[in-house]
Motif scaffolding. Structure first.
Motif, short mmCIF file in Angstrom:
data_model
loop_
_atom_site.label_atom_id
_atom_site.label_comp_id
_atom_site.label_asym_id
_atom_site.label_seq_id
_atom_site.Cartn_x
_atom_site.Cartn_y
_atom_site.Cartn_z
N ASP A 55 0.72 -1.09 -0.01
CA ASP A 55 -0.02 -0.15 -0.03
C ASP A 55 0.70 1.26 0.04
N VAL A 56 2.14 1.20 -0.32
CA VAL A 56 3.00 2.44 -0.22
C VAL A 56 2.44 3.41 -1.42
N ALA A 57 2.28 2.96 -2.67
CA ALA A 57 1.68 3.78 -3.68
C ALA A 57 0.15 4.10 -3.35
N ASP A 58 -0.59 3.30 -2.64
CA ASP A 58 -1.85 3.82 -2.39
C ASP A 58 -2.09 4.95 -1.47
N ASN A 59 -1.05 4.82 -0.22
CA ASN A 59 -0.82 5.63 0.99
C ASN A 59 -0.31 7.05 0.21
N GLU A 60 0.47 7.09 -0.82
CA GLU A 60 1.03 8.31 -1.54
C GLU A 60 -0.05 9.03 -2.24
N ILE A 61 -0.86 8.16 -2.98
CA ILE A 61 -2.20 8.91 -3.71
C ILE A 61 -3.12 9.34 -2.50
N VAL A 62 -3.32 8.76 -1.46
CA VAL A 62 -4.34 9.30 -0.52
C VAL A 62 -3.85 10.57 0.13
N GLN A 63 -2.61 10.70 0.42
CA GLN A 63 -1.99 11.69 1.15
C GLN A 63 -1.95 12.84 0.00
N ARG A 64 -1.73 12.84 -1.14
CA ARG A 64 -1.43 14.01 -2.09
C ARG A 64 -2.83 14.46 -2.93
N CYS A 65 -3.96 13.52 -3.08
CA CYS A 65 -4.90 13.96 -3.65
C CYS A 65 -5.75 14.96 -2.81
N GLU A 66 -6.53 15.79 -3.59
CA GLU A 66 -7.42 16.76 -3.00
C GLU A 66 -8.76 16.58 -3.61
N SER A 67 -9.70 17.06 -2.80
CA SER A 67 -11.18 17.11 -3.40
C SER A 67 -11.35 17.64 -4.87
N GLY A 68 -11.95 17.07 -5.72
CA GLY A 68 -12.30 17.06 -6.97
C GLY A 68 -11.27 16.37 -7.83
N ASP A 69 -10.34 15.79 -7.24
CA ASP A 69 -9.26 14.85 -8.06
C ASP A 69 -9.80 13.66 -8.51
N PRO A 77 -10.49 -0.36 -1.46
CA PRO A 77 -10.18 0.31 -0.25
C PRO A 77 -9.37 1.70 -0.56
N LEU A 78 -8.63 1.79 -1.51
CA LEU A 78 -8.03 2.89 -2.06
C LEU A 78 -9.09 4.04 -2.53
N ALA A 79 -10.10 3.38 -3.25
CA ALA A 79 -11.39 4.25 -3.88
C ALA A 79 -12.06 4.64 -2.64
N ALA A 80 -12.38 3.99 -1.83
CA ALA A 80 -13.20 4.44 -0.48
C ALA A 80 -12.34 5.53 0.19
N GLU A 81 -10.93 5.39 0.34
CA GLU A 81 -10.37 6.48 1.16
C GLU A 81 -10.26 7.81 0.27
N VAL A 82 -10.07 7.75 -1.09
CA VAL A 82 -10.04 8.84 -1.93
C VAL A 82 -11.43 9.51 -1.98
N GLY A 103 -19.45 1.05 -0.30
CA GLY A 103 -19.65 0.43 0.80
C GLY A 103 -20.16 -1.33 0.36
N ALA A 104 -20.71 -1.29 -0.50
CA ALA A 104 -21.21 -2.60 -1.01
C ALA A 104 -20.12 -3.17 -1.72
N ARG A 105 -19.30 -2.55 -2.32
CA ARG A 105 -18.00 -2.97 -3.17
C ARG A 105 -17.16 -3.41 -2.11
N LEU A 106 -16.68 -2.62 -0.94
CA LEU A 106 -16.00 -3.04 0.21
C LEU A 106 -16.38 -4.51 0.79
N ASN A 107 -17.49 -4.64 0.95
CA ASN A 107 -18.49 -5.79 1.67
C ASN A 107 -18.20 -7.12 0.66
N MET A 108 -18.34 -6.85 -0.54
CA MET A 108 -18.07 -7.97 -1.60
C MET A 108 -16.60 -8.44 -1.66
N ARG A 109 -15.92 -7.40 -1.50
CA ARG A 109 -14.39 -7.62 -1.61
C ARG A 109 -13.90 -8.35 -0.34
#
Length: 149
Positions: A55-69, A77-82, A103-109
């Motif tokens: 999750d290093v790349a995922d965490n970097e994306i979450v840290q750097r992305c902004e609203s509207g990106d 899980p990355l999609a849920a965080e952003v 939420g449904a996608r996370l539950n199925m995963r």
């Protein structure tokens, strides 16, 4: 608005579609991966190579992305965080994740992960079809057109 790509597992055909869209629109597009990714030399196309690790790349994306990106990822899980940060998430098959559906996608995963952990063979996702590629390109174009307004 920026486009952030979870590029470690991004299919080349999707990467090429994103490059063409970035060239056409001038929107900044950053490919985040733990390995070198060949990209054209353009002012608005960037690569961000991170260390290897879970999750290093995922965490970097979450840290750097902004609203509207817009974040391109098949990682639920990355999609849920952003989404929680106010960004948007689109998977390589053209599905735009939303706060209502994540939420449904996370539950199925999680359910499928539990099955695999118990030894049940669930198989992997099907290969990327022409329909998937077309749906991704269409969804990306619709999103970028709305963003320009």
């Amino acid at each position: 608005m920026n486009i952030w790509v979870d590029a470690d597992a991004c299919p080349k055909v999707i990467r090429d579609t994103l490059i063409r869209a970035a060239e056409r629109t001038g929107i900044d597009c950053t490919f985040v991966a733990n390995h070198a990714i060949p990209l054209p030399q353009r002012q608005n196309i960037h690569r961000l190579q991170v260390q290897s690790g879970f999750d290093v790349a995922d965490n970097e994306i979450v840290q750097r992305c902004e609203s509207g990106d817009l974040i391109i990822t098949a990682d639920i899980p990355l999609a849920a965080e952003v989404l929680a940060k106010g960004a948007h998430a689109l998977n390589p098959r053209g599905e735009l994740y939303t706060k209502e559906t994540i939420g449904a996608r996370l539950n199925m995963r999680d359910f499928m992960d539990t099955l695999r952990s118990s030894g049940i063979q669930t198989g992997g996702p099907a290969g990327l079809s022409q329909t998937d590629r077309r749906e991704f390109a269409n969804q990306l174009d619709r999103f970028l057109a709305k963003a320009k307004r």
